[in-house]
Scaffold this active site. Structure first.
Site, PDB file in Angstrom:
ATOM      1  N   SER A 130      35.185  38.577  49.406  1.00  0.00           N
ATOM      2  CA  SER A 130      34.904  38.870  48.018  1.00  0.00           C
ATOM      3  C   SER A 130      35.726  37.951  47.118  1.00  0.00           C
ATOM      4  O   SER A 130      35.657  36.741  47.236  1.00  0.00           O
ATOM      5  CB  SER A 130      35.189  40.359  47.772  1.00  0.00           C
ATOM      6  OG  SER A 130      34.598  40.832  46.596  1.00  0.00           O
ATOM      7  N   ASP A 235      23.840  43.436  51.021  1.00  0.00           N
ATOM      8  CA  ASP A 235      24.967  43.457  50.082  1.00  0.00           C
ATOM      9  C   ASP A 235      24.433  43.765  48.679  1.00  0.00           C
ATOM     10  O   ASP A 235      23.681  42.968  48.114  1.00  0.00           O
ATOM     11  CB  ASP A 235      25.667  42.100  50.094  1.00  0.00           C
ATOM     12  CG  ASP A 235      26.989  42.103  49.332  1.00  0.00           C
ATOM     13  OD1 ASP A 235      27.119  42.890  48.358  1.00  0.00           O
ATOM     14  OD2 ASP A 235      27.879  41.324  49.693  1.00  0.00           O
ATOM     15  N   HIS A 263      28.415  44.843  51.605  1.00  0.00           N
ATOM     16  CA  HIS A 263      29.553  44.081  51.098  1.00  0.00           C
ATOM     17  C   HIS A 263      30.761  44.204  52.024  1.00  0.00           C
ATOM     18  O   HIS A 263      31.544  43.267  52.170  1.00  0.00           O
ATOM     19  CB  HIS A 263      29.906  44.564  49.694  1.00  0.00           C
ATOM     20  CG  HIS A 263      30.776  43.616  48.925  1.00  0.00           C
ATOM     21  ND1 HIS A 263      30.413  42.317  48.661  1.00  0.00           N
ATOM     22  CD2 HIS A 263      31.998  43.785  48.356  1.00  0.00           C
ATOM     23  CE1 HIS A 263      31.371  41.724  47.957  1.00  0.00           C
ATOM     24  NE2 HIS A 263      32.335  42.589  47.770  1.00  0.00           N
TER      25      HIS A 263
END
Length: 293
Positions: A130, A235, A263
């Site tokens: 991320s 995601d 995610h």
């Protein structure tokens, strides 16, 4: 991008000892400590005795405790030395209070590299999730002589209007489920978490005003290390055009899609993810002589 939303809420290092000073041994064979780096005290955890050093870089508001339990626990400790850390203002690297100036990703990249150098690693690989993936991209571009290989997932090099809509949808943490809020509230406290999260949304949104919405677009052509980009096809926070963009603009990179991944694919599918990463890190660099495999 929005790591906090999709955490499992479990801490896999429950035997943590309190009162960490310079370096202490934990009952899970993890050492922990703090080092003064670029004017702040950064908390880290380290495990394994392998020759190949690997740095885990967490997502937004993330920390070693919340983001990388399965990796610290299960990545091969004979082949790798694995380091997790809390970026400045996150987790146990407080104070200072976290802020989000225009260069906060560059600042995190400098901190990450400096921490590994302080720990005595001359070369190392990066695993970035991320926001941590963005930090990894910048570190690999600006310090190519130090980076062996890189794995990024759930990351993006620019902010689009679609991304802005997603960020604004999750701005108010009071609308999150209790299960999703709990891990971060345990780290920061409810009030501090809500305020820091709003600051993060504002911080990431500022990139939309740059040309092309660039966070680190200009860095991608400078990346020379073998790079694996992983993307969960389910995601909900990172549209699929982002990993394809990274793959197109990072020379010699490889894109691996996980059909059921979301995610937090490295937590939900930890065994599959860890094996994928281990195989990549041990693979001969000759594979990457052909661009964009």
């Amino acid at each position: 991008m929005v790591a906090a939303l999709l955490l499992t809420g479990r801490s896999l290092l429950k035997c943590r000892m309190s009162g960490v000073k310079a370096t202490q041994r934990l009952c899970s064979s993890v050492s922990s400590g703090r080092h003064r780096v670029n004017g702040v005290d950064l908390y880290y955890e380290q495990t394994g005795e392998g020759k190949h050093a690997v740095l885990l870089i967490p997502g937004a508001l993330g920390s070693t405790q919340t983001d990388f339990g399965p990796q610290l626990k299960s990545l091969n400790k004979e082949r790798f030395t694995v380091v997790g850390w809390d970026p400045r203002g996150y987790g146990r690297s407080r104070p200072p209070q976290r802020d989000f100036p225009p260069d906060f990703f560059e600042r995190d990249a400098k901190d990450a590299v400096a921490l590994m150098e302080t720990l005595g690693f001359g070369r190392f690989s990066l695993l970035g999730w991320s926001d941590g993936g963005i930090t990894a991209l910048i570190a690999a571009a600006t310090k190519p002589q130090l980076i062996d290989k890189m794995v990024v997932w759930g990351s993006n090099a620019f902010v689009s209007q679609d991304d802005l809509k997603l960020y604004n949808m999750v701005r108010d943490v009071s609308k999150w489920s209790e299960r999703m809020r709990r891990p971060m509230e345990e780290v920061y406290g409810a009030e501090a978490f809500a305020k820091t999260w709003e600051s993060w949304v504002d911080g990431i949104a500022q990139f939309a005003h740059r040309p092309e919405g660039s966070i680190c677009v200009e860095h991608l052509p400078l990346i020379s290390c073998p790079t694996l980009i992983i993307h969960g096809e389910k995601d909900p926070m990172v549209p699929s055009f982002h990993p394809h963009y990274l793959h197109k603009h990072i020379k010699g990179s490889r894109l691996h899609l996980m059909p059921e991944g979301k995610h937090n694919l490295h937590l939900r599918y930890a065994e599959e993810f860890n094996k994928l990463v281990e195989d990549f890190l041990e693979e001969s660099p000759d594979y990457f002589s052909t661009p964009n495999n």
